[in-house]
Design a protein around this motif. Structure first.
Motif, short mmCIF file in Angstrom:
data_model
loop_
_atom_site.label_atom_id
_atom_site.label_comp_id
_atom_site.label_asym_id
_atom_site.label_seq_id
_atom_site.Cartn_x
_atom_site.Cartn_y
_atom_site.Cartn_z
N LYS A 176 70.88 -80.47 -51.72
CA LYS A 176 71.89 -81.87 -51.24
C LYS A 176 73.58 -80.86 -51.62
CE LYS A 176 69.77 -85.98 -51.26
NZ LYS A 176 69.92 -87.27 -51.49
N GLU A 177 73.45 -79.88 -52.35
CA GLU A 177 75.26 -79.62 -52.87
C GLU A 177 75.19 -78.09 -52.09
OE1 GLU A 177 71.27 -77.92 -56.25
OE2 GLU A 177 72.07 -79.12 -55.22
N ASN A 178 74.25 -78.00 -51.32
CA ASN A 178 74.78 -76.36 -50.16
C ASN A 178 75.10 -77.35 -48.95
OD1 ASN A 178 73.39 -75.49 -52.14
ND2 ASN A 178 72.54 -73.76 -51.33
N ALA A 179 75.39 -78.76 -49.21
CA ALA A 179 75.40 -79.15 -47.41
C ALA A 179 77.21 -79.40 -47.07
CB ALA A 179 74.67 -80.71 -47.46
N GLY A 180 77.60 -79.21 -46.04
CA GLY A 180 78.65 -79.46 -45.94
C GLY A 180 79.79 -77.84 -45.82
N VAL A 181 79.41 -76.90 -46.25
CA VAL A 181 80.18 -75.75 -46.47
C VAL A 181 79.39 -74.63 -46.22
CG1 VAL A 181 80.47 -73.85 -48.94
CG2 VAL A 181 79.03 -76.54 -49.54
N CYS A 182 78.95 -74.28 -44.97
CA CYS A 182 78.51 -73.02 -44.52
C CYS A 182 78.99 -73.51 -42.94
CB CYS A 182 77.55 -73.21 -45.02
SG CYS A 182 76.88 -70.50 -44.30
N PHE A 183 79.30 -72.96 -42.10
CA PHE A 183 79.49 -73.33 -40.64
C PHE A 183 79.08 -72.08 -39.76
CE2 PHE A 183 81.59 -76.13 -42.92
CZ PHE A 183 81.54 -77.59 -43.57
N MET A 184 78.27 -72.24 -38.59
CA MET A 184 79.11 -71.54 -37.43
C MET A 184 80.10 -71.73 -37.13
SD MET A 184 76.81 -71.43 -34.02
CE MET A 184 75.61 -70.28 -34.84
N GLY A 185 80.48 -70.05 -36.31
CA GLY A 185 82.18 -70.08 -36.29
C GLY A 185 82.56 -70.78 -34.67
N ALA A 186 83.29 -70.55 -34.18
CA ALA A 186 83.78 -71.66 -32.85
C ALA A 186 83.60 -71.39 -31.93
CB ALA A 186 85.70 -71.58 -32.49
N SER A 187 82.47 -71.70 -31.25
CA SER A 187 82.08 -71.54 -29.57
C SER A 187 83.53 -71.45 -28.58
CB SER A 187 80.95 -72.30 -29.37
OG SER A 187 80.32 -72.00 -27.98
N LYS A 188 83.58 -70.83 -27.34
CA LYS A 188 84.68 -70.65 -26.59
C LYS A 188 83.84 -71.01 -24.82
CE LYS A 188 85.28 -66.04 -26.72
NZ LYS A 188 84.64 -64.86 -25.72
N LYS A 189 83.05 -70.38 -25.39
CA LYS A 189 82.36 -70.38 -23.73
C LYS A 189 83.02 -69.90 -22.29
CE LYS A 189 79.01 -71.73 -26.03
NZ LYS A 189 77.50 -71.18 -25.50
N ALA A 190 84.31 -69.64 -22.45
CA ALA A 190 84.56 -68.64 -21.82
C ALA A 190 85.66 -68.31 -22.19
CB ALA A 190 85.65 -69.88 -20.74
N PRO A 191 86.96 -67.12 -21.59
CA PRO A 191 87.66 -66.24 -22.03
C PRO A 191 89.17 -66.26 -22.45
CG PRO A 191 87.58 -65.88 -19.69
CD PRO A 191 86.26 -66.80 -20.03
N PHE A 192 88.13 -66.95 -23.84
CA PHE A 192 90.38 -67.68 -24.16
C PHE A 192 90.23 -66.58 -25.03
CE2 PHE A 192 88.33 -71.89 -23.82
CZ PHE A 192 89.18 -72.27 -23.82
N ASP A 193 90.42 -64.96 -25.29
CA ASP A 193 90.44 -64.43 -25.66
C ASP A 193 91.33 -63.65 -25.31
OD1 ASP A 193 87.31 -63.84 -25.11
OD2 ASP A 193 88.04 -61.97 -25.44
N ILE A 194 92.20 -62.38 -25.85
CA ILE A 194 93.42 -62.04 -25.26
C ILE A 194 93.72 -61.16 -26.01
CG2 ILE A 194 94.72 -63.38 -24.12
CD1 ILE A 194 96.47 -63.84 -26.94
N PRO A 195 93.82 -59.95 -26.15
CA PRO A 195 94.57 -58.71 -26.56
C PRO A 195 95.48 -58.96 -27.41
CG PRO A 195 94.29 -58.00 -24.29
CD PRO A 195 94.30 -59.44 -24.22
N GLY A 196 95.77 -58.46 -29.06
CA GLY A 196 96.41 -58.53 -29.59
C GLY A 196 98.20 -57.97 -28.86
N ASP A 197 98.38 -56.94 -28.46
CA ASP A 197 99.71 -57.01 -27.72
C ASP A 197 99.74 -58.02 -26.67
OD1 ASP A 197 100.23 -53.99 -29.49
OD2 ASP A 197 98.73 -53.62 -27.72
N LEU A 198 98.92 -58.88 -25.96
CA LEU A 198 99.53 -59.40 -25.41
C LEU A 198 100.48 -60.45 -26.29
CD1 LEU A 198 99.71 -60.90 -22.75
CD2 LEU A 198 97.48 -61.54 -23.02
N ALA A 199 99.55 -61.12 -27.01
CA ALA A 199 99.38 -62.32 -28.17
C ALA A 199 101.33 -62.00 -29.10
CB ALA A 199 98.43 -62.52 -29.29
N ARG A 200 101.20 -61.00 -28.95
CA ARG A 200 102.41 -60.44 -29.78
C ARG A 200 103.78 -60.15 -29.07
NH1 ARG A 200 99.13 -57.17 -32.82
NH2 ARG A 200 98.91 -55.73 -31.19
#
Length: 511
Positions: free
Chosen positions: A179-203
């Motif tokens: 119980k003392e370990n609950a709610g602390v560790c998580f899998m990261g976000a799952s996008k399921k589509a191409p939301f990612d972009i190059p850093g130069d475009l983001a800037r």
């Protein structure tokens, strides 16, 4: 699915087979929705929903033996049968009483012969497999000692556990969620589509105005996945409209929204999940609980979901973790040091599963983190940060005390950071817009050192494991052992003894 029933197998002395290797997440794509749903419905309560296809063969064979229609079975499976949802079918085998071998009276079902992790090449495809023989075996008679024993990887053992290991006091399948370990560790976000972009475009987008008067930094942020940790940071960013932003509000961030309309919408609208398709401008699994847990932290801990080496790193709060990262919502050096210690690594290797021909270990929030017994007074419950009225966090109680653990963890991180990004080769850059938004500095190779810096990865570092790194880990392990109160610890302590102590502590904590 009306009228669907379980297929009948003929009565036989033994079942021998090499069932198809098909992961639980791929069953719908390969077998179709109707067949997959029918199969899971028929075996509901017997095979977990996320189990691989091969698990159904194990359960079917177990049922044949239990009913007396078969005596023994020998099946091939991917080595993932040893962990996760798949392991439950092996646990079910060991929990099943059986009629016994013919003519020998009542017996017990057991795994009597197994090879836990073998290379397997079929038509050019390389995988890792487990070979498992199970079924009836006679109970030992009075004065006969142990009776029939098992053979694991060619060695005689007293018994074989559901994770295809052996050893008294080492049945880690008995470990419980804490119980003392609950709610602390998580899998990261799952996008399921191409939301990612190059850093130069983001800037570029960070400089653009919007009709709502709000900056694009509110919906565009740095992003990291497993390879950003094991290799070099890729300077990838992501469009993130959060967990509940409406389509109308998202449209007011013009450039990011238009990008999502063009590149994401055609993909998301085809998703089988109607909620994902309907909310196409948002990530499929944004991990609301994770975002709440990370809010206000000055940094958080991350480890790759799948990695040759079990490495942990600090990540800035503005960076959104991908589903191939497992994150721990803590910012203290003590928790970081414990996770990066030999003790947690051993536990994670035994409690996790493995992936691919490279047999890389997989880390999960539940089986590997939530079962791990932290030292007394340093559990995730103890290390929870104190929250100020403004939402920011203060260090947890006990942080900065006289224990050598926080310092040992911090020194190791500092040395590794200096190796990864030596100041002689590295410039740290950030545009005014990035700085205003609170985004972290980016390491960029100085002219002439591009090739040098490219080789500086955590995978290469841990492959080489230079003396200074080995010494840092030994110092960390000694500090963690002290936190456990293991005054007899030495680097030569066998792995089995460490796991035996951790399992005993887990069971005490869970009781």
């Amino acid at each position: 699915m009306r009228g669907i029933s379980e297929a009948r197998w003929p009565t036989a002395d033994a079942i021998i087979g090499n069932p198809p290797f098909l992961g639980g997440s791929k069953m719908r794509g390969e077998l179709g929705d109707e067949y997959t749903e029918a199969l899971r419905k028929v075996y509901e309560g017997r095979v977990p929903g996320g189990a691989d296809l091969v698990a159904y063969w194990f359960e079917k064979a177990r049922a044949q033996i239990e009913s007396g229609e078969c005596q023994r079975a020998g099946l091939v499976a991917t080595n993932s049968i040893r962990g996760g949802a798949n392991q439950q079918v092996l646990a079910r085998i060991l929990a099943t009483p059986s009629p016994g071998l013919r003519g020998e009276g009542e017996g017990e079902m057991r795994i009597f012969n197994a090879w836990s992790d073998e290379e397997w090449i079929n038509e050019g495809a390389a995988v890792r497999v487990s070979l498992v023989c199970f079924g009836n075996s006679p109970r030992p008679q009075a004065g006969e000692g142990l009776g029939v024993r098992g053979i694991l990887n060619g060695q005689l053992v007293e018994s074989i556990h559901a994770d295809l290991t052996a050893g008294e006091g080492l049945n880690l399948t008995q470990a419980k969620l804490l119980k003392e370990n609950a709610g602390v560790c998580f899998m990261g976000a799952s996008k399921k589509a191409p939301f990612d972009i190059p850093g130069d475009l983001a800037r570029q987008w960070l400089k653009l105005p919007n009709p709502n008067g709000r900056p694009n930094s509110e919906v565009v942020r740095p992003w990291a996945n497993g390879m950003d940790i094991t290799r070099r940071a890729s300077d990838t960013w992501i469009v993130d409209f959060g967990t509940d932003m409406s389509e109308a509000d998202a449209a007011l961030y013009e450039a990011p929204f238009e990008y999502v309309v063009q590149h994401v919408k055609p993909v998301s609208e085809k998703n089988r999940d109607k909620v994902v398709a309907r909310n196409w401008w948002r990530h499929a699994r944004p991990r609301i609980d994770m975002r709440i847990a990370l809010k206000g932290l000055p940094r958080y801990i991350a480890t790759p979901h799948v990695s040759k080496h079990r490495i942990f790193v600090w990540i800035a709060p503005a960076v959104l973790p991908d589903q191939m990262l497992i994150v721990t919502a803590r910012s203290d050096d003590a928790t970081f040091g414990i996770l990066h210690s030999r003790f947690h690594e051993l536990w994670a290797l035994r409690m996790g599963t493995w992936m691919g021909a490279g047999n890389d270990p997989r880390y999960t929030p539940t089986t590997t983190f939530e079962t791990f017994p932290f030292p007394e007074g340093l559990t995730p419950k103890d290390s929870a940060p104190l929250t100020r009225p403004d939402g920011h966090h203060l260090p947890p109680v006990g942080e900065g005390n006289s224990s050598p653990l926080p310092q040992a963890g911090e020194l190791g991180v500092r040395a590794a950071d200096n190796w990864l990004n030596p100041p002689e080769w590295t410039d740290w850059l950030r545009t005014p817009e990035e700085e205003k938004a609170g985004y972290p500095l980016r390491p960029v190779a100085k002219t002439g050192h591009e090739a040098d810096l490219k080789k500086r990865t955590l995978t290469n570092l841990y492959n080489a494991r230079p003396a200074w790194l080995d010494n840092a880990h030994k110092a960390l392990d000694a500090a963690v052992a002290q936190a456990y109160g293991w005054n007899d610890y030495k680097p030569e302590m066998p792995d089995e003894e460490i796991l035996r102590r951790l399992l005993a502590l887990n069971l005490v904590r869970a009781s």
